[in-house]
Design a protein around this motif. Sequence first.
Motif, PDB file in Angstrom:
ATOM      1  N   ASN A 139     -86.938 -11.939 -29.461  1.00  0.00           N
ATOM      2  CA  ASN A 139     -87.722 -11.352 -29.387  1.00  0.00           C
ATOM      3  C   ASN A 139     -88.326 -10.872 -28.121  1.00  0.00           C
ATOM      4  OD1 ASN A 139     -87.993  -8.463 -29.874  1.00  0.00           O
ATOM      5  ND2 ASN A 139     -89.517  -8.409 -31.648  1.00  0.00           N
ATOM      6  N   ILE A 140     -88.086 -11.383 -26.750  1.00  0.00           N
ATOM      7  CA  ILE A 140     -88.574 -10.891 -25.821  1.00  0.00           C
ATOM      8  C   ILE A 140     -87.412  -9.474 -24.897  1.00  0.00           C
ATOM      9  CG2 ILE A 140     -89.584 -11.768 -23.436  1.00  0.00           C
ATOM     10  CD1 ILE A 140     -89.361 -14.195 -24.746  1.00  0.00           C
ATOM     11  N   LYS A 141     -88.251  -8.233 -24.254  1.00  0.00           N
ATOM     12  CA  LYS A 141     -87.642  -7.368 -24.282  1.00  0.00           C
ATOM     13  C   LYS A 141     -86.592  -7.456 -23.056  1.00  0.00           C
ATOM     14  CE  LYS A 141     -87.823  -2.859 -22.292  1.00  0.00           C
ATOM     15  NZ  LYS A 141     -86.934  -2.101 -23.474  1.00  0.00           N
ATOM     16  N   THR A 142     -85.019  -7.513 -22.947  1.00  0.00           N
ATOM     17  CA  THR A 142     -84.449  -7.726 -21.898  1.00  0.00           C
ATOM     18  C   THR A 142     -83.562  -6.794 -21.472  1.00  0.00           C
ATOM     19  OG1 THR A 142     -84.419 -10.586 -22.919  1.00  0.00           O
ATOM     20  CG2 THR A 142     -82.849  -9.834 -21.245  1.00  0.00           C
ATOM     21  N   ILE A 143     -83.786  -5.483 -19.941  1.00  0.00           N
ATOM     22  CA  ILE A 143     -83.168  -5.245 -19.367  1.00  0.00           C
ATOM     23  C   ILE A 143     -81.975  -6.331 -18.644  1.00  0.00           C
ATOM     24  CG2 ILE A 143     -83.389  -3.763 -17.279  1.00  0.00           C
ATOM     25  CD1 ILE A 143     -85.856  -3.296 -18.294  1.00  0.00           C
ATOM     26  N   ILE A 144     -80.876  -5.552 -18.327  1.00  0.00           N
ATOM     27  CA  ILE A 144     -80.311  -5.947 -17.523  1.00  0.00           C
ATOM     28  C   ILE A 144     -79.263  -4.316 -16.856  1.00  0.00           C
ATOM     29  CG2 ILE A 144     -79.256  -8.168 -19.415  1.00  0.00           C
ATOM     30  CD1 ILE A 144     -76.692  -6.331 -20.521  1.00  0.00           C
ATOM     31  N   SER A 145     -78.258  -5.367 -16.042  1.00  0.00           N
ATOM     32  CA  SER A 145     -78.046  -4.681 -15.143  1.00  0.00           C
ATOM     33  C   SER A 145     -76.136  -4.694 -14.678  1.00  0.00           C
ATOM     34  CB  SER A 145     -78.292  -5.102 -14.298  1.00  0.00           C
ATOM     35  OG  SER A 145     -77.663  -3.583 -12.995  1.00  0.00           O
ATOM     36  N   MET A 146     -75.492  -3.302 -15.575  1.00  0.00           N
ATOM     37  CA  MET A 146     -74.368  -3.438 -15.475  1.00  0.00           C
ATOM     38  C   MET A 146     -74.046  -3.107 -14.557  1.00  0.00           C
ATOM     39  SD  MET A 146     -73.834  -4.610 -18.924  1.00  0.00           S
ATOM     40  CE  MET A 146     -71.948  -4.716 -19.785  1.00  0.00           C
ATOM     41  N   ASN A 147     -72.481  -3.563 -14.727  1.00  0.00           N
ATOM     42  CA  ASN A 147     -71.773  -3.564 -13.124  1.00  0.00           C
ATOM     43  C   ASN A 147     -70.371  -2.959 -13.315  1.00  0.00           C
ATOM     44  OD1 ASN A 147     -73.741  -3.891 -11.679  1.00  0.00           O
ATOM     45  ND2 ASN A 147     -72.627  -5.608 -10.695  1.00  0.00           N
ATOM     46  N   PRO A 148     -70.097  -1.894 -14.441  1.00  0.00           N
ATOM     47  CA  PRO A 148     -68.299  -1.492 -14.482  1.00  0.00           C
ATOM     48  C   PRO A 148     -68.307  -0.974 -13.829  1.00  0.00           C
ATOM     49  CG  PRO A 148     -70.247   0.132 -15.852  1.00  0.00           C
ATOM     50  CD  PRO A 148     -70.927  -1.066 -14.690  1.00  0.00           C
ATOM     51  N   ILE A 149     -66.674  -0.200 -14.001  1.00  0.00           N
ATOM     52  CA  ILE A 149     -66.008  -0.138 -12.794  1.00  0.00           C
ATOM     53  C   ILE A 149     -66.760   1.559 -12.919  1.00  0.00           C
ATOM     54  CG2 ILE A 149     -63.412   1.227 -12.654  1.00  0.00           C
ATOM     55  CD1 ILE A 149     -62.582  -2.297 -13.126  1.00  0.00           C
ATOM     56  N   MET A 150     -65.901   2.078 -11.608  1.00  0.00           N
ATOM     57  CA  MET A 150     -67.136   3.873 -11.427  1.00  0.00           C
ATOM     58  C   MET A 150     -66.043   4.003 -10.436  1.00  0.00           C
ATOM     59  SD  MET A 150     -71.495   3.054 -11.139  1.00  0.00           S
ATOM     60  CE  MET A 150     -71.753   2.821 -12.346  1.00  0.00           C
ATOM     61  N   PHE A 171     -72.192   5.711 -20.270  1.00  0.00           N
ATOM     62  CA  PHE A 171     -72.107   5.900 -19.326  1.00  0.00           C
ATOM     63  C   PHE A 171     -73.084   5.198 -18.291  1.00  0.00           C
ATOM     64  CE2 PHE A 171     -69.047  10.106 -19.341  1.00  0.00           C
ATOM     65  CZ  PHE A 171     -68.985   9.651 -20.363  1.00  0.00           C
ATOM     66  N   ALA A 172     -73.202   4.158 -17.507  1.00  0.00           N
ATOM     67  CA  ALA A 172     -73.125   3.326 -17.064  1.00  0.00           C
ATOM     68  C   ALA A 172     -73.663   4.276 -15.459  1.00  0.00           C
ATOM     69  CB  ALA A 172     -72.574   2.206 -16.635  1.00  0.00           C
ATOM     70  N   CYS A 173     -73.199   5.124 -14.980  1.00  0.00           N
ATOM     71  CA  CYS A 173     -73.916   5.989 -13.632  1.00  0.00           C
ATOM     72  C   CYS A 173     -75.192   6.187 -13.820  1.00  0.00           C
ATOM     73  CB  CYS A 173     -72.267   6.013 -13.162  1.00  0.00           C
ATOM     74  SG  CYS A 173     -71.804   7.952 -13.637  1.00  0.00           S
ATOM     75  N   VAL A 174     -74.754   7.049 -15.102  1.00  0.00           N
ATOM     76  CA  VAL A 174     -76.324   8.073 -15.054  1.00  0.00           C
ATOM     77  C   VAL A 174     -77.103   8.159 -16.144  1.00  0.00           C
ATOM     78  CG1 VAL A 174     -75.047  10.163 -14.451  1.00  0.00           C
ATOM     79  CG2 VAL A 174     -74.195   9.870 -16.643  1.00  0.00           C
ATOM     80  N   ASP A 175     -76.201   6.908 -17.289  1.00  0.00           N
ATOM     81  CA  ASP A 175     -77.593   6.080 -18.070  1.00  0.00           C
ATOM     82  C   ASP A 175     -78.041   5.084 -18.073  1.00  0.00           C
ATOM     83  OD1 ASP A 175     -76.794   8.653 -20.344  1.00  0.00           O
ATOM     84  OD2 ASP A 175     -74.933   7.631 -20.909  1.00  0.00           O
ATOM     85  N   GLY A 176     -77.634   4.252 -16.401  1.00  0.00           N
ATOM     86  CA  GLY A 176     -78.490   2.841 -16.621  1.00  0.00           C
ATOM     87  C   GLY A 176     -78.085   2.688 -14.940  1.00  0.00           C
ATOM     88  N   PRO A 177     -77.459   2.356 -13.904  1.00  0.00           N
ATOM     89  CA  PRO A 177     -77.091   0.587 -15.047  1.00  0.00           C
ATOM     90  C   PRO A 177     -77.962  -0.003 -15.931  1.00  0.00           C
ATOM     91  CG  PRO A 177     -77.821   0.866 -12.759  1.00  0.00           C
ATOM     92  CD  PRO A 177     -77.859   2.102 -12.725  1.00  0.00           C
ATOM     93  N   ASP A 178     -79.095   0.000 -16.176  1.00  0.00           N
ATOM     94  CA  ASP A 178     -79.705  -0.554 -16.312  1.00  0.00           C
ATOM     95  C   ASP A 178     -80.019  -0.541 -18.296  1.00  0.00           C
ATOM     96  OD1 ASP A 178     -80.938  -1.871 -14.082  1.00  0.00           O
ATOM     97  OD2 ASP A 178     -83.405  -1.388 -13.847  1.00  0.00           O
ATOM     98  N   PHE A 179     -79.692  -1.359 -19.076  1.00  0.00           N
ATOM     99  CA  PHE A 179     -80.057  -1.301 -20.307  1.00  0.00           C
ATOM    100  C   PHE A 179     -80.462  -2.521 -20.779  1.00  0.00           C
ATOM    101  CE2 PHE A 179     -75.675   1.062 -18.690  1.00  0.00           C
ATOM    102  CZ  PHE A 179     -75.714   2.084 -19.468  1.00  0.00           C
ATOM    103  N   ASP A 180     -80.967  -2.047 -22.476  1.00  0.00           N
ATOM    104  CA  ASP A 180     -81.198  -2.897 -23.124  1.00  0.00           C
ATOM    105  C   ASP A 180     -80.084  -4.234 -23.746  1.00  0.00           C
ATOM    106  OD1 ASP A 180     -82.539  -4.445 -25.305  1.00  0.00           O
ATOM    107  OD2 ASP A 180     -83.008  -2.349 -26.263  1.00  0.00           O
ATOM    108  N   GLY A 181     -80.680  -5.201 -23.441  1.00  0.00           N
ATOM    109  CA  GLY A 181     -80.186  -6.416 -23.214  1.00  0.00           C
ATOM    110  C   GLY A 181     -78.932  -6.651 -24.832  1.00  0.00           C
TER     111      GLY A 181
END
Lengths: 462, 282
Positions: free
Chosen positions: B204-215, B235-245
């Motif tokens: 339970n350690i907070k984890t941020i990841i960064s997503m690289n989908p096609i844009m 949508f990764a481009c406006v909501d991300g690219p960081d998300f809760d892993g």
Amino acid sequence: MPNMQMEKTPIPEQKPEVRCHNFEEVTQGYTEEMAQNEAQRCLNCKNKPCVSGCPVGVHIPDFIAHVVKGEYEEAFQTIKLTNSLPAVCGRVCPQESQCESKCVRGIKGEPVGIGRLERFVADWHMQHGSDKADKVPSNGHKVAVIGAGPAGLTCAGDLAAKGYQVTVFEALHVAGGVLMYGIPQFRLPKEIVQKEISALKEKGVEINTDMVIGKVLEIDELFNMGYEAMFVGTGAGLPNFMNIPGEDLVGTYSANEFLTRVNLMKAYKPEYDTPILDVKRVAVVGGGNVAMDAARTALRLGAEEVHIVYRRAEEQMPARKEEVHHAKEEGVIFDFLTSPVQILGDENGCVSEIECVKMELGEPDASGRRRPVEIPDSKFKMSVDCVVMAIGNSPNPLIRSTTKGLEANRKGCIVVDEETMKTTREGVYAAGDAVSGAATVILAMGGGKAAAKSIDEYIQNK
Amino acid sequence: MFQIVEKRKLNDSMTLMAVNAPFIAKKAKAGQFIILRVDEFGERIPLTVADYDREAGTVTIIYQIVGKTTMKLDQLNVGDALLDFIGPLGQASELEGYKRAAVIGGGAGCAIAWPQAKALHQMGAKVDMIAGFRNKDIIILEDEMRADSDNLYLMTDDGSNGHKGFVTSALEENIENGADYDLVVAIGPLVMMRAVVGVTKPRNIKTIISMNPIMIDGTGMCGGCRLTVGGKTKFACVDGPDFDGFEVDFDEAIKRGRTYFDKERAAAREESCRLMEGAKNA
Ligand SMILES: Cc1cc2nc3c(=O)[nH]c(=O)nc-3n(C[C@H](O)[C@H](O)[C@H](O)COP(=O)(O)OP(=O)(O)OC[C@H]3O[C@@H](n4cnc5c(N)ncnc54)[C@H](O)[C@@H]3O)c2cc1C
Ligand SMILES: Cc1cc2nc3c(=O)[nH]c(=O)nc-3n(C[C@H](O)[C@H](O)[C@H](O)COP(=O)(O)OP(=O)(O)OC[C@H]3O[C@@H](n4cnc5c(N)ncnc54)[C@H](O)[C@@H]3O)c2cc1C
Ligand code: SF4
Ligand code: SF4
Ligand code: FES
């Protein structure tokens, strides 16, 4: 004596079996002779019912009278008084529900081909007229326009004509909005849109592309930079999905992505790097102009079988009649009263089938249209390798999420006073799809015009 | 046009470039990205803002040469200009208020992870930077990562430099040895990020990841960058690219990431043939 011929003068078109393999314009436009013949069908009605059907009030009988006399430049100037993009509107307006729906000739027979004539006049002007716009002397006031779609461009044009120093900020690398990235080349050649935009630039409008407002600059900063008022015409570009299983599969596109790859990024031209999947059997979900455009684009990319899957009946389709007719001629298969329930994939996560259910029309809903209801046990599958979702778009969220005091409604549409287009933020005006949700080019232009008028009054009375 | 003011090769396949883009330089924050187009025929590709200089008005990008567009980009030199350079896009990383962070970069992902380590470090967090590479020849940004963290753990798959092993082994080891991370940032290949979440989620350690989908557009218009996060479409481009892993559907993202795989492999092959041809003729 007016020409009492019942039908519109036919307009030359590329043959369906030819055009479904190319991106050239489908409808080729009237010759002078055809335009004359059609113009003579107009009765020059005193009470001008047709004008009331046009959202920007084009002086229809007047411009047609000029066509009859062969005064094409005068006809053009007449249209231009109220419509700044005639070459576009003549091609894409849903005339059958606007100007032409009110034409008296339509009571018995077909209405006057107002759209076709408008297009003829605009094209004639592009070839023969000159656009040496007299630059109006500057009045020293600066206005920023955000979004270079029809709403923003119209607003910018009107303000420039009054002497304002107008800067347009556009997020994409070209101006034009949906006219560039959404509506395909075969329906609205991009060269025409760019010509209209050059004419604006000649009037002194500055267009800055690659500028995502809300990110690179915020509305507050624009005020600090000396812009006294702002127009927001950011459109409705946020694609909706159905939220059914399988929409994440490879081969499921939003219509926006599919069309953007082809129109804006020119995936159909070999010299461009943009990739697009090589699809053979396509289901397009939806019944509007966007769905027709996606379906016909898929055919032109080489698809062998293209279906329109629409949950209501044919009469209820919101698309322009002409596009539906063209799509049918080109071989698009229409599955009416059919609604997708899920998209299925193969072991690689690529689309392989779409499962649908049959519908029937039930009681009328709030919009007055009979609501489609599922027929029990009527599910069936179609084998496809691509699904395009064309079920509508919502307003772009970037501006409203970054601008304090700019109110939007539950659907994300910017709230304005319907007459003045004033938003809840002082000095900020908005119109077009950003306000109405996905609508039409001409309504967006009408809104842009109204906003220009209010912005002028606002600055002059400050 | 956006002029290139600096170009530096980091290894055989990675290059750093600073580009003159004053408006973006003024606004950019760690975690955001730009979209560029090299020329009229080019694709729009997203690259992370690796660094910026608000005064000089420049934005630094670091790219790995993987396909046609990055090859074309690498043909350009200082003094040349890019046709389009759009940003800053996406949400800035939320890095405020953490005390002890592990920032993990996998290969080219280090280019994206480094600015996050730097930002965390500047905000006063104690930062362990864990950087993983296949072998020592492709190590990048070693000095920068060392300067902007408290400890740098360099890992290579084959042990040719630093420690042998994957980034996850270093992470687990640190945790076992008592590192009380309140944040883990993991950026790299999807499988690596999935493996990191495999370590952090049970603890339970907070984890941020960064997503690289096609844009394409990067403004929320095309929906091409959509992914499922916590059961919802984002949508990764406006909501991300960081998300809760913990919430990202990695399996789906891995499949979608391969959409144009074959086409692009072909395009890149063609391009490299063309470039080689050019080199031969030169
Ligand atoms: C495929 C398709 C076919 C259509 N066919 C027809 C038709 O046949 N007839 C018809 O009348 N209508 C048609 N429409 C609808 C019509 O195109 C729209 O109603 C009209 O374009 C709306 O104009 P607008 O100026 O409000 O917005 P848009 O045309 O959407 O332009 C908005 C512009 O703002 C830009 N923007 C957004 N956010 C920002 C930001 N933050 N900063 C800077 N710039 C920003 C966008 O990139 C875009 O260029 C169609 C629409 C689509 C998608
Ligand atoms: C928000 C964001 C930030 C990014 N930041 C960086 C960065 O800082 N440095 C960097 O080197 N790259 C970054 N990328 C990835 C970069 O955008 C792609 O490598 C680039 O688009 C490849 O373009 P190409 O034409 O050279 O290769 P293509 O010919 O398009 O692709 C070549 C190969 O790369 C794969 N690929 C394509 N697109 C992507 C993608 N978006 N992500 C991962 N792999 C992809 C393809 O499957 C193919 O195998 C980022 C991507 C996103 C979405
Ligand atoms: S602008 Fe559109 S609605 Fe108005 S007259 Fe022209 S075609 Fe008809
Ligand atoms: S209603 Fe029809 S016939 Fe009458 S003026 Fe208008 S276009 Fe002409
Ligand atoms: S890149 Fe188009 S919506 Fe995100």
